[in-house]
Write a protein that holds these residues in place. Structure first.
Motif, short mmCIF file in Angstrom:
data_model
loop_
_atom_site.label_atom_id
_atom_site.label_comp_id
_atom_site.label_asym_id
_atom_site.label_seq_id
_atom_site.Cartn_x
_atom_site.Cartn_y
_atom_site.Cartn_z
N ASP A 108 -2.48 -3.87 0.34
CA ASP A 108 -3.39 -2.80 0.78
C ASP A 108 -2.92 -2.06 2.04
O ASP A 108 -3.64 -2.00 3.05
CB ASP A 108 -4.81 -3.35 0.99
CG ASP A 108 -5.56 -3.55 -0.32
OD1 ASP A 108 -5.07 -3.11 -1.39
OD2 ASP A 108 -6.65 -4.14 -0.30
N PRO A 109 -1.73 -1.45 1.98
CA PRO A 109 -1.24 -0.70 3.13
C PRO A 109 -1.97 0.63 3.35
O PRO A 109 -1.85 1.23 4.42
CB PRO A 109 0.23 -0.43 2.78
CG PRO A 109 0.28 -0.47 1.28
CD PRO A 109 -0.75 -1.48 0.87
N LEU A 110 -2.70 1.08 2.31
CA LEU A 110 -3.39 2.38 2.40
C LEU A 110 -4.79 2.24 1.84
O LEU A 110 -5.14 1.21 1.24
CB LEU A 110 -2.59 3.43 1.61
CG LEU A 110 -1.23 3.75 2.26
CD1 LEU A 110 -0.18 4.08 1.23
CD2 LEU A 110 -1.38 4.86 3.30
N ASP A 111 -5.58 3.27 2.02
CA ASP A 111 -6.97 3.25 1.58
C ASP A 111 -7.07 3.04 0.07
O ASP A 111 -6.20 3.45 -0.70
CB ASP A 111 -7.64 4.57 1.98
CG ASP A 111 -9.09 4.62 1.54
OD1 ASP A 111 -9.86 3.77 2.01
OD2 ASP A 111 -9.44 5.49 0.70
N GLU A 112 -8.20 2.45 -0.35
CA GLU A 112 -8.39 2.10 -1.77
C GLU A 112 -8.49 3.30 -2.71
O GLU A 112 -8.46 3.13 -3.94
CB GLU A 112 -9.65 1.23 -1.91
CG GLU A 112 -10.93 1.92 -1.48
CD GLU A 112 -12.02 0.95 -1.04
OE1 GLU A 112 -12.00 -0.22 -1.44
OE2 GLU A 112 -12.89 1.38 -0.26
N ASN A 113 -8.63 4.50 -2.16
CA ASN A 113 -8.66 5.68 -3.04
C ASN A 113 -7.35 6.46 -3.02
O ASN A 113 -7.23 7.47 -3.71
CB ASN A 113 -9.81 6.61 -2.60
CG ASN A 113 -11.15 5.97 -2.88
OD1 ASN A 113 -11.44 5.60 -4.02
ND2 ASN A 113 -11.95 5.78 -1.84
N ASP A 114 -6.38 6.00 -2.25
CA ASP A 114 -5.15 6.78 -2.06
C ASP A 114 -4.01 6.30 -2.98
O ASP A 114 -3.02 5.73 -2.53
CB ASP A 114 -4.72 6.71 -0.59
CG ASP A 114 -3.62 7.72 -0.29
OD1 ASP A 114 -3.21 8.46 -1.22
OD2 ASP A 114 -3.16 7.76 0.87
N TYR A 115 -4.16 6.58 -4.28
CA TYR A 115 -3.10 6.21 -5.24
C TYR A 115 -1.78 6.89 -4.88
O TYR A 115 -0.72 6.30 -5.01
CB TYR A 115 -3.50 6.62 -6.65
CG TYR A 115 -4.48 5.69 -7.32
CD1 TYR A 115 -4.02 4.61 -8.06
CD2 TYR A 115 -5.85 5.88 -7.21
CE1 TYR A 115 -4.90 3.73 -8.68
CE2 TYR A 115 -6.75 5.01 -7.83
CZ TYR A 115 -6.26 3.95 -8.57
OH TYR A 115 -7.14 3.09 -9.17
N GLU A 116 -1.88 8.13 -4.44
CA GLU A 116 -0.66 8.90 -4.11
C GLU A 116 0.11 8.28 -2.96
O GLU A 116 1.33 8.18 -3.00
CB GLU A 116 -1.04 10.31 -3.67
CG GLU A 116 -0.89 11.34 -4.74
CD GLU A 116 -1.42 12.67 -4.22
OE1 GLU A 116 -1.07 13.09 -3.10
OE2 GLU A 116 -2.24 13.25 -4.96
N GLY A 117 -0.62 7.92 -1.91
CA GLY A 117 0.02 7.28 -0.75
C GLY A 117 0.68 5.98 -1.15
O GLY A 117 1.81 5.68 -0.74
N PHE A 118 -0.01 5.18 -1.98
CA PHE A 118 0.57 3.93 -2.49
C PHE A 118 1.86 4.23 -3.24
O PHE A 118 2.86 3.51 -3.10
CB PHE A 118 -0.43 3.24 -3.44
CG PHE A 118 -1.26 2.15 -2.81
CD1 PHE A 118 -0.82 0.84 -2.84
CD2 PHE A 118 -2.48 2.44 -2.22
CE1 PHE A 118 -1.59 -0.18 -2.29
CE2 PHE A 118 -3.27 1.43 -1.66
CZ PHE A 118 -2.82 0.12 -1.70
#
Ligand SMILES: O=C(O)[C@@H](CO)OP(=O)(O)O
Ligand SMILES: [Mg+2]
Length: 399
Positions: free
Chosen positions: A274-284
Protein backbone atom coordinates in the motif's frame (compact mmCIF):
# COMPACT_ATOMS: atom_id res chain seq x y z
CA UNK A 1 -19.73 -37.76 7.27
CA UNK A 2 -19.05 -34.06 7.21
CA UNK A 3 -22.71 -32.98 7.34
CA UNK A 4 -22.94 -30.05 9.74
CA UNK A 5 -25.02 -30.81 12.83
CA UNK A 6 -24.41 -27.64 14.82
CA UNK A 7 -22.94 -24.15 14.58
CA UNK A 8 -22.38 -22.32 17.86
CA UNK A 9 -21.38 -18.65 17.96
CA UNK A 10 -20.04 -16.63 20.86
CA UNK A 11 -18.16 -13.43 21.67
CA UNK A 12 -14.52 -13.81 22.68
CA UNK A 13 -11.72 -11.30 23.26
CA UNK A 14 -9.33 -10.16 20.56
CA UNK A 15 -5.79 -8.92 21.19
CA UNK A 16 -6.93 -5.31 21.58
CA UNK A 17 -9.42 -6.37 24.22
CA UNK A 18 -12.37 -5.91 21.88
CA UNK A 19 -15.07 -8.55 21.44
CA UNK A 20 -14.96 -10.65 18.28
CA UNK A 21 -16.93 -13.60 16.87
CA UNK A 22 -15.89 -17.20 17.48
CA UNK A 23 -17.62 -20.14 15.76
CA UNK A 24 -17.73 -23.86 16.64
CA UNK A 25 -18.83 -26.23 13.90
CA UNK A 26 -19.73 -29.88 14.59
CA UNK A 27 -20.39 -32.61 12.03
CA UNK A 28 -22.45 -35.80 12.17
CA UNK A 29 -19.41 -38.02 12.59
CA UNK A 30 -18.08 -35.91 15.44
CA UNK A 31 -15.75 -33.62 13.46
CA UNK A 32 -15.07 -30.35 15.24
CA UNK A 33 -13.72 -26.98 14.10
CA UNK A 34 -13.31 -23.70 15.97
CA UNK A 35 -12.24 -20.36 14.51
CA UNK A 36 -12.40 -16.66 15.39
CA UNK A 37 -12.60 -13.54 13.25
CA UNK A 38 -9.73 -11.03 13.38
CA UNK A 39 -10.29 -7.29 13.08
CA UNK A 40 -8.44 -4.43 11.34
CA UNK A 41 -7.63 -0.88 12.49
CA UNK A 42 -6.36 0.50 9.17
CA UNK A 43 -9.28 -1.00 7.29
CA UNK A 44 -9.76 -0.46 3.57
CA UNK A 45 -12.76 1.52 2.38
CA UNK A 46 -13.96 -1.43 0.27
CA UNK A 47 -13.70 -4.21 2.83
CA UNK A 48 -16.65 -6.45 3.65
CA UNK A 49 -18.63 -5.17 6.63
CA UNK A 50 -17.69 -6.09 10.18
CA UNK A 51 -20.79 -5.74 12.37
CA UNK A 52 -20.72 -5.29 16.15
CA UNK A 53 -20.24 -8.92 17.30
CA UNK A 54 -23.55 -9.14 19.15
CA UNK A 55 -25.43 -8.06 16.02
CA UNK A 56 -23.35 -10.27 13.74
CA UNK A 57 -24.01 -13.30 15.95
CA UNK A 58 -27.75 -12.65 16.19
CA UNK A 59 -28.04 -12.16 12.42
CA UNK A 60 -25.98 -15.26 11.62
CA UNK A 61 -28.06 -17.36 14.03
CA UNK A 62 -31.21 -16.15 12.34
CA UNK A 63 -30.17 -16.34 8.69
CA UNK A 64 -27.14 -18.60 8.25
CA UNK A 65 -27.22 -21.31 10.92
CA UNK A 66 -30.61 -22.80 9.87
CA UNK A 67 -29.38 -23.07 6.27
CA UNK A 68 -26.17 -24.81 7.32
CA UNK A 69 -27.33 -27.30 9.95
CA UNK A 70 -28.37 -30.69 8.49
CA UNK A 71 -28.10 -29.21 5.00
CA UNK A 72 -24.45 -28.55 4.20
CA UNK A 73 -21.22 -30.54 4.37
CA UNK A 74 -18.25 -29.02 6.15
CA UNK A 75 -15.94 -30.94 3.82
CA UNK A 76 -17.36 -29.04 0.85
CA UNK A 77 -15.95 -25.56 1.44
CA UNK A 78 -17.54 -24.01 -1.64
CA UNK A 79 -20.97 -25.25 -0.51
CA UNK A 80 -20.45 -23.84 3.00
CA UNK A 81 -19.35 -20.47 1.68
CA UNK A 82 -22.05 -20.24 -1.01
CA UNK A 83 -24.59 -20.91 1.73
CA UNK A 84 -23.15 -18.09 3.84
CA UNK A 85 -23.38 -15.74 0.83
CA UNK A 86 -26.97 -16.80 0.07
CA UNK A 87 -27.97 -16.42 3.73
CA UNK A 88 -26.51 -12.92 3.78
CA UNK A 89 -27.84 -11.81 0.41
CA UNK A 90 -25.72 -8.64 0.16
CA UNK A 91 -22.51 -7.98 -1.76
CA UNK A 92 -20.43 -7.28 1.32
CA UNK A 93 -21.85 -9.34 4.17
CA UNK A 94 -23.63 -6.34 5.62
CA UNK A 95 -26.49 -8.58 6.87
CA UNK A 96 -24.71 -11.26 8.91
CA UNK A 97 -21.33 -9.49 9.17
CA UNK A 98 -18.07 -10.59 7.59
CA UNK A 99 -16.94 -11.40 11.14
CA UNK A 100 -19.62 -14.06 11.55
CA UNK A 101 -19.13 -15.28 7.99
CA UNK A 102 -15.36 -15.70 8.22
CA UNK A 103 -15.50 -17.37 11.64
CA UNK A 104 -18.04 -19.94 10.35
CA UNK A 105 -16.18 -20.42 7.06
CA UNK A 106 -12.88 -21.15 8.81
CA UNK A 107 -14.48 -23.29 11.55
CA UNK A 108 -16.22 -25.40 8.88
CA UNK A 109 -12.89 -25.92 7.09
CA UNK A 110 -11.36 -27.15 10.33
CA UNK A 111 -14.33 -29.44 11.03
CA UNK A 112 -14.01 -30.83 7.50
CA UNK A 113 -10.32 -31.49 7.92
CA UNK A 114 -10.95 -33.09 11.31
CA UNK A 115 -13.37 -35.62 9.80
CA UNK A 116 -11.16 -36.31 6.80
CA UNK A 117 -8.15 -36.81 9.02
CA UNK A 118 -5.95 -34.45 7.02
CA UNK A 119 -4.24 -31.41 8.48
CA UNK A 120 -5.96 -28.16 7.53
CA UNK A 121 -3.21 -27.05 5.11
CA UNK A 122 -3.56 -30.40 3.31
CA UNK A 123 -7.37 -30.29 3.26
CA UNK A 124 -7.33 -26.75 1.82
CA UNK A 125 -4.35 -27.17 -0.48
CA UNK A 126 -5.07 -30.68 -1.74
CA UNK A 127 -2.71 -33.29 -3.07
CA UNK A 128 -1.22 -30.97 -5.68
CA UNK A 129 -0.33 -28.03 -3.48
CA UNK A 130 3.23 -26.71 -3.84
CA UNK A 131 5.84 -27.68 -1.30
CA UNK A 132 7.22 -24.23 -0.53
CA UNK A 133 6.96 -22.56 2.82
CA UNK A 134 6.21 -18.87 3.21
CA UNK A 135 8.80 -16.42 4.47
CA UNK A 136 7.36 -14.67 7.52
CA UNK A 137 7.27 -10.88 7.28
CA UNK A 138 7.93 -9.71 10.84
CA UNK A 139 6.67 -6.36 12.04
CA UNK A 140 9.62 -4.81 13.92
CA UNK A 141 8.97 -1.06 14.04
CA UNK A 142 5.71 0.68 13.32
CA UNK A 143 3.18 3.38 13.94
CA UNK A 144 0.39 4.75 11.78
CA UNK A 145 -2.99 3.54 12.96
CA UNK A 146 -1.37 0.87 15.15
CA UNK A 147 0.39 3.20 17.62
CA UNK A 148 0.26 6.86 18.54
CA UNK A 149 3.31 9.19 18.45
CA UNK A 150 5.38 6.76 16.39
CA UNK A 151 6.37 6.46 12.71
CA UNK A 152 4.09 7.64 9.93
CA UNK A 153 4.78 4.47 7.95
CA UNK A 154 2.64 1.77 9.54
CA UNK A 155 5.03 -1.21 9.43
CA UNK A 156 8.76 -1.88 8.95
CA UNK A 157 8.90 -5.61 8.26
CA UNK A 158 11.89 -7.93 8.53
CA UNK A 159 12.02 -10.41 5.63
CA UNK A 160 14.51 -13.28 6.15
CA UNK A 161 14.45 -14.31 2.49
CA UNK A 162 17.65 -16.36 2.75
CA UNK A 163 16.60 -18.45 5.76
CA UNK A 164 17.14 -22.16 5.13
CA UNK A 165 13.93 -23.13 6.97
CA UNK A 166 10.70 -21.66 8.31
CA UNK A 167 11.86 -22.13 11.84
CA UNK A 168 15.14 -20.29 11.23
CA UNK A 169 13.17 -17.50 9.54
CA UNK A 170 10.82 -17.16 12.51
CA UNK A 171 13.70 -16.98 15.00
CA UNK A 172 15.59 -14.55 12.75
CA UNK A 173 12.66 -12.12 12.88
CA UNK A 174 12.56 -12.37 16.66
CA UNK A 175 16.28 -11.54 16.73
CA UNK A 176 15.77 -8.50 14.50
CA UNK A 177 12.98 -7.37 16.84
CA UNK A 178 15.31 -7.76 19.85
CA UNK A 179 18.22 -6.05 18.07
CA UNK A 180 16.02 -3.09 17.14
CA UNK A 181 15.19 -2.70 20.82
CA UNK A 182 18.92 -2.60 21.71
CA UNK A 183 19.58 0.02 19.02
CA UNK A 184 16.70 2.14 20.31
CA UNK A 185 18.19 1.83 23.81
CA UNK A 186 21.65 2.85 22.57
CA UNK A 187 20.05 5.92 21.00
CA UNK A 188 18.17 6.70 24.21
CA UNK A 189 14.79 6.34 22.50
CA UNK A 190 12.01 4.92 24.69
CA UNK A 191 9.70 2.59 22.84
CA UNK A 192 6.33 1.16 23.71
CA UNK A 193 4.76 -1.49 21.50
CA UNK A 194 2.00 -1.05 18.95
CA UNK A 195 -1.01 -3.28 18.37
CA UNK A 196 0.98 -5.98 16.59
CA UNK A 197 3.89 -6.06 19.04
CA UNK A 198 6.23 -3.95 16.90
CA UNK A 199 8.30 -1.25 18.62
CA UNK A 200 6.50 2.08 18.35
CA UNK A 201 9.23 4.65 19.00
CA UNK A 202 8.78 8.42 18.66
CA UNK A 203 11.26 8.66 15.77
CA UNK A 204 11.03 9.97 12.22
CA UNK A 205 10.52 7.55 9.37
CA UNK A 206 14.07 8.35 8.22
CA UNK A 207 15.47 7.24 11.59
CA UNK A 208 13.30 4.11 11.54
CA UNK A 209 14.79 3.20 8.14
CA UNK A 210 18.27 3.57 9.64
CA UNK A 211 17.48 1.49 12.73
CA UNK A 212 15.81 -1.19 10.65
CA UNK A 213 18.74 -1.30 8.22
CA UNK A 214 21.19 -1.67 11.09
CA UNK A 215 19.16 -4.31 12.96
CA UNK A 216 18.65 -6.40 9.84
CA UNK A 217 22.30 -6.28 8.80
CA UNK A 218 23.55 -7.12 12.33
CA UNK A 219 21.34 -10.20 12.50
CA UNK A 220 22.22 -11.12 8.92
CA UNK A 221 25.93 -11.08 9.89
CA UNK A 222 25.25 -13.14 12.99
CA UNK A 223 23.12 -15.79 11.29
CA UNK A 224 24.86 -15.89 7.93
CA UNK A 225 21.83 -15.75 5.65
CA UNK A 226 20.13 -12.92 3.78
CA UNK A 227 17.60 -10.81 5.65
CA UNK A 228 15.94 -7.99 3.84
CA UNK A 229 13.17 -5.71 4.90
CA UNK A 230 9.95 -4.30 3.59
CA UNK A 231 7.18 -1.87 4.47
CA UNK A 232 3.46 -1.53 4.84
CA UNK A 233 3.03 2.18 4.22
CA UNK A 234 -0.78 1.98 4.60
CA UNK A 235 -0.84 5.14 2.52
CA UNK A 236 -4.64 5.47 2.44
CA UNK A 237 -4.46 6.44 6.09
CA UNK A 238 -2.08 9.31 5.25
CA UNK A 239 -3.94 10.54 2.18
CA UNK A 240 -6.11 13.58 2.71
CA UNK A 241 -7.04 16.47 0.44
CA UNK A 242 -5.01 15.01 -2.42
CA UNK A 243 -1.67 14.77 -0.59
CA UNK A 244 0.15 12.34 1.70
CA UNK A 245 0.67 13.62 5.24
CA UNK A 246 3.91 12.82 7.08
CA UNK A 247 3.39 14.74 10.31
CA UNK A 248 3.58 18.39 9.30
CA UNK A 249 5.04 17.61 5.89
CA UNK A 250 3.13 16.59 2.81
CA UNK A 251 3.97 14.82 -0.43
CA UNK A 252 2.12 14.99 -3.74
CA UNK A 253 1.43 11.72 -5.52
CA UNK A 254 4.48 12.19 -7.76
CA UNK A 255 6.65 12.92 -4.73
CA UNK A 256 5.26 9.86 -2.96
CA UNK A 257 6.12 7.66 -5.95
CA UNK A 258 9.63 9.13 -6.14
CA UNK A 259 10.13 8.69 -2.38
CA UNK A 260 9.06 5.04 -2.38
CA UNK A 261 11.15 4.26 -5.47
CA UNK A 262 14.20 5.87 -3.79
CA UNK A 263 13.67 3.86 -0.61
CA UNK A 264 13.33 0.64 -2.62
CA UNK A 265 16.75 1.28 -4.13
CA UNK A 266 18.47 2.69 -1.07
CA UNK A 267 17.39 -0.14 1.26
CA UNK A 268 16.90 -2.94 -1.28
CA UNK A 269 13.34 -3.30 -0.05
CA UNK A 270 11.92 -6.70 -0.90
CA UNK A 271 8.29 -5.78 -0.24
CA UNK A 272 6.19 -2.60 -0.27
CA UNK A 273 2.52 -2.76 0.68
CA UNK A 274 0.00 0.00 0.00
CA UNK A 275 2.48 2.69 -1.11
CA UNK A 276 -0.39 4.81 -2.47
CA UNK A 277 -4.02 5.56 -1.73
CA UNK A 278 -6.57 2.76 -2.18
CA UNK A 279 -8.22 4.55 -5.10
CA UNK A 280 -5.03 5.33 -7.01
CA UNK A 281 -4.68 2.43 -9.47
CA UNK A 282 -2.68 4.66 -11.80
CA UNK A 283 -0.13 5.61 -9.17
CA UNK A 284 0.26 1.94 -8.23
CA UNK A 285 0.79 1.11 -11.92
CA UNK A 286 3.42 3.80 -12.32
CA UNK A 287 5.36 2.68 -9.26
CA UNK A 288 5.09 -0.99 -10.28
CA UNK A 289 6.44 -0.07 -13.71
CA UNK A 290 9.40 1.66 -12.05
CA UNK A 291 10.42 -0.84 -9.37
CA UNK A 292 8.24 -3.94 -9.86
CA UNK A 293 11.16 -5.86 -11.40
CA UNK A 294 13.03 -5.77 -8.07
CA UNK A 295 10.44 -5.66 -5.32
CA UNK A 296 6.90 -6.74 -4.57
CA UNK A 297 4.38 -3.94 -4.76
CA UNK A 298 1.46 -5.35 -2.80
CA UNK A 299 -2.15 -4.18 -2.74
CA UNK A 300 -3.94 -4.51 0.59
CA UNK A 301 -6.48 -1.68 0.97
CA UNK A 302 -6.27 -1.41 -2.83
CA UNK A 303 -7.65 -4.90 -3.52
CA UNK A 304 -9.26 -5.90 -0.19
CA UNK A 305 -9.03 -9.58 -1.26
CA UNK A 306 -11.77 -8.85 -3.80
CA UNK A 307 -11.56 -10.43 -7.28
CA UNK A 308 -13.33 -7.51 -8.98
CA UNK A 309 -10.91 -4.96 -7.57
CA UNK A 310 -8.02 -7.29 -8.33
CA UNK A 311 -9.19 -7.64 -11.95
CA UNK A 312 -9.29 -3.83 -12.25
CA UNK A 313 -5.72 -3.78 -10.98
CA UNK A 314 -4.60 -6.51 -13.37
CA UNK A 315 -6.12 -4.57 -16.28
CA UNK A 316 -3.90 -1.54 -15.61
CA UNK A 317 -0.81 -3.24 -14.13
CA UNK A 318 -1.35 -1.89 -10.62
CA UNK A 319 0.86 -3.93 -8.23
CA UNK A 320 2.50 -7.30 -8.71
CA UNK A 321 1.10 -8.90 -5.58
CA UNK A 322 -2.03 -8.97 -3.47
CA UNK A 323 -2.48 -9.22 0.28
CA UNK A 324 -5.00 -11.89 1.27
CA UNK A 325 -7.04 -11.37 4.44
CA UNK A 326 -10.04 -13.70 4.62
CA UNK A 327 -12.04 -11.33 6.84
CA UNK A 328 -11.73 -8.52 4.28
CA UNK A 329 -13.96 -10.51 1.95
CA UNK A 330 -15.82 -12.90 4.29
CA UNK A 331 -15.09 -16.51 3.26
CA UNK A 332 -12.22 -18.87 2.47
CA UNK A 333 -13.71 -19.50 -0.99
CA UNK A 334 -13.49 -15.80 -1.82
CA UNK A 335 -9.93 -15.70 -0.50
CA UNK A 336 -8.93 -18.73 -2.60
CA UNK A 337 -10.57 -17.22 -5.69
CA UNK A 338 -8.45 -14.09 -5.21
CA UNK A 339 -5.28 -16.20 -4.82
CA UNK A 340 -6.12 -18.12 -8.01
CA UNK A 341 -6.86 -15.03 -10.06
CA UNK A 342 -3.60 -13.48 -8.87
CA UNK A 343 -1.55 -16.53 -9.68
CA UNK A 344 -3.12 -16.96 -13.15
CA UNK A 345 -1.88 -13.43 -13.82
CA UNK A 346 1.63 -13.94 -12.53
CA UNK A 347 1.05 -12.10 -9.25
CA UNK A 348 2.11 -13.31 -5.82
CA UNK A 349 -0.46 -13.70 -3.06
CA UNK A 350 0.73 -12.84 0.46
CA UNK A 351 -1.36 -14.13 3.38
CA UNK A 352 -1.91 -11.74 6.29
CA UNK A 353 -3.12 -11.35 9.84
CA UNK A 354 -4.99 -8.26 11.09
CA UNK A 355 -3.86 -5.85 13.78
CA UNK A 356 -6.61 -7.22 16.05
CA UNK A 357 -6.07 -10.98 16.30
CA UNK A 358 -6.85 -14.03 18.41
CA UNK A 359 -4.99 -17.29 18.97
CA UNK A 360 -6.63 -18.64 15.80
CA UNK A 361 -3.89 -19.96 13.50
CA UNK A 362 -5.88 -20.64 10.31
CA UNK A 363 -3.77 -18.25 8.22
CA UNK A 364 -0.64 -20.36 8.78
CA UNK A 365 -2.43 -23.26 7.07
CA UNK A 366 -3.80 -20.97 4.39
CA UNK A 367 -0.31 -19.73 3.53
CA UNK A 368 1.03 -23.27 3.14
CA UNK A 369 -2.08 -24.44 1.28
CA UNK A 370 -1.77 -21.64 -1.27
CA UNK A 371 2.02 -21.86 -1.65
CA UNK A 372 2.33 -18.20 -0.64
CA UNK A 373 5.81 -16.66 -0.87
CA UNK A 374 5.22 -14.60 2.29
CA UNK A 375 2.99 -14.58 5.35
CA UNK A 376 2.61 -11.37 7.32
CA UNK A 377 1.87 -12.22 10.90
CA UNK A 378 3.96 -10.18 13.30
CA UNK A 379 7.00 -11.25 15.28
CA UNK A 380 6.20 -11.54 18.98
CA UNK A 381 3.12 -11.58 21.29
CA UNK A 382 0.88 -14.60 21.77
CA UNK A 383 -1.66 -13.91 19.06
CA UNK A 384 1.22 -13.54 16.53
CA UNK A 385 3.33 -16.44 17.82
CA UNK A 386 0.21 -18.65 17.59
CA UNK A 387 0.57 -18.44 13.79
CA UNK A 388 4.36 -18.58 13.72
CA UNK A 389 4.52 -21.62 15.99
CA UNK A 390 1.83 -23.31 13.91
CA UNK A 391 3.95 -22.68 10.82
CA UNK A 392 6.89 -24.38 12.52
CA UNK A 393 4.66 -27.36 13.39
CA UNK A 394 3.33 -27.58 9.83
CA UNK A 395 6.87 -27.57 8.47
CA UNK A 396 7.75 -30.41 10.86
CA UNK A 397 4.67 -32.36 9.88
CA UNK A 398 5.05 -31.84 6.14
CA UNK A 399 8.61 -33.15 5.77
O1 LIG B 1 -2.70 -2.92 7.18
C1 LIG B 1 -2.48 -4.11 7.42
O2 LIG B 1 -1.91 -4.80 6.60
C2 LIG B 1 -3.00 -4.77 8.68
C3 LIG B 1 -2.18 -5.86 9.25
O3 LIG B 1 -0.85 -5.53 9.49
O4 LIG B 1 -3.42 -3.84 9.61
P1 LIG B 1 -5.00 -3.75 9.94
O5 LIG B 1 -5.43 -5.10 10.35
O6 LIG B 1 -5.10 -2.72 11.01
O7 LIG B 1 -5.69 -3.33 8.66
MG1 LIG C 1 -1.76 -3.21 5.08
Amino acid sequence: MTRITSVALRRVLDSRGNPTVEADVLTESGGFGRAAAPSGASTGEYEAIELPPTEAIAAARRHAVPRLVDEVHAGNQREVDATLRAADGSENFSEIGANSAVAISMAAAKAGSDVLGAPLYQHLGGAFRGDNFPTPLGNVIGGGEHAKEATNIQEFLAAPVGAPSVSEAVFANAKVHARASEILDERGVPAAKGDEGAWAPPVSDAEAFEIMGEAVSDVEDELGFEIGFGLDIAASEMFEDGVYHYGDETKTTDEQIDYVAEMVDEYDLVYVEDPLDENDYEGFAELTERVGDRTLICGDDLFVTNVDRLQDGIDVGAANSILIKPNQIGTLTDAFDAVELASRNGMDAVISHRSGETEDATIAHLAVATDAPFIKTGTVQGERTAKLNELIRIADDAV
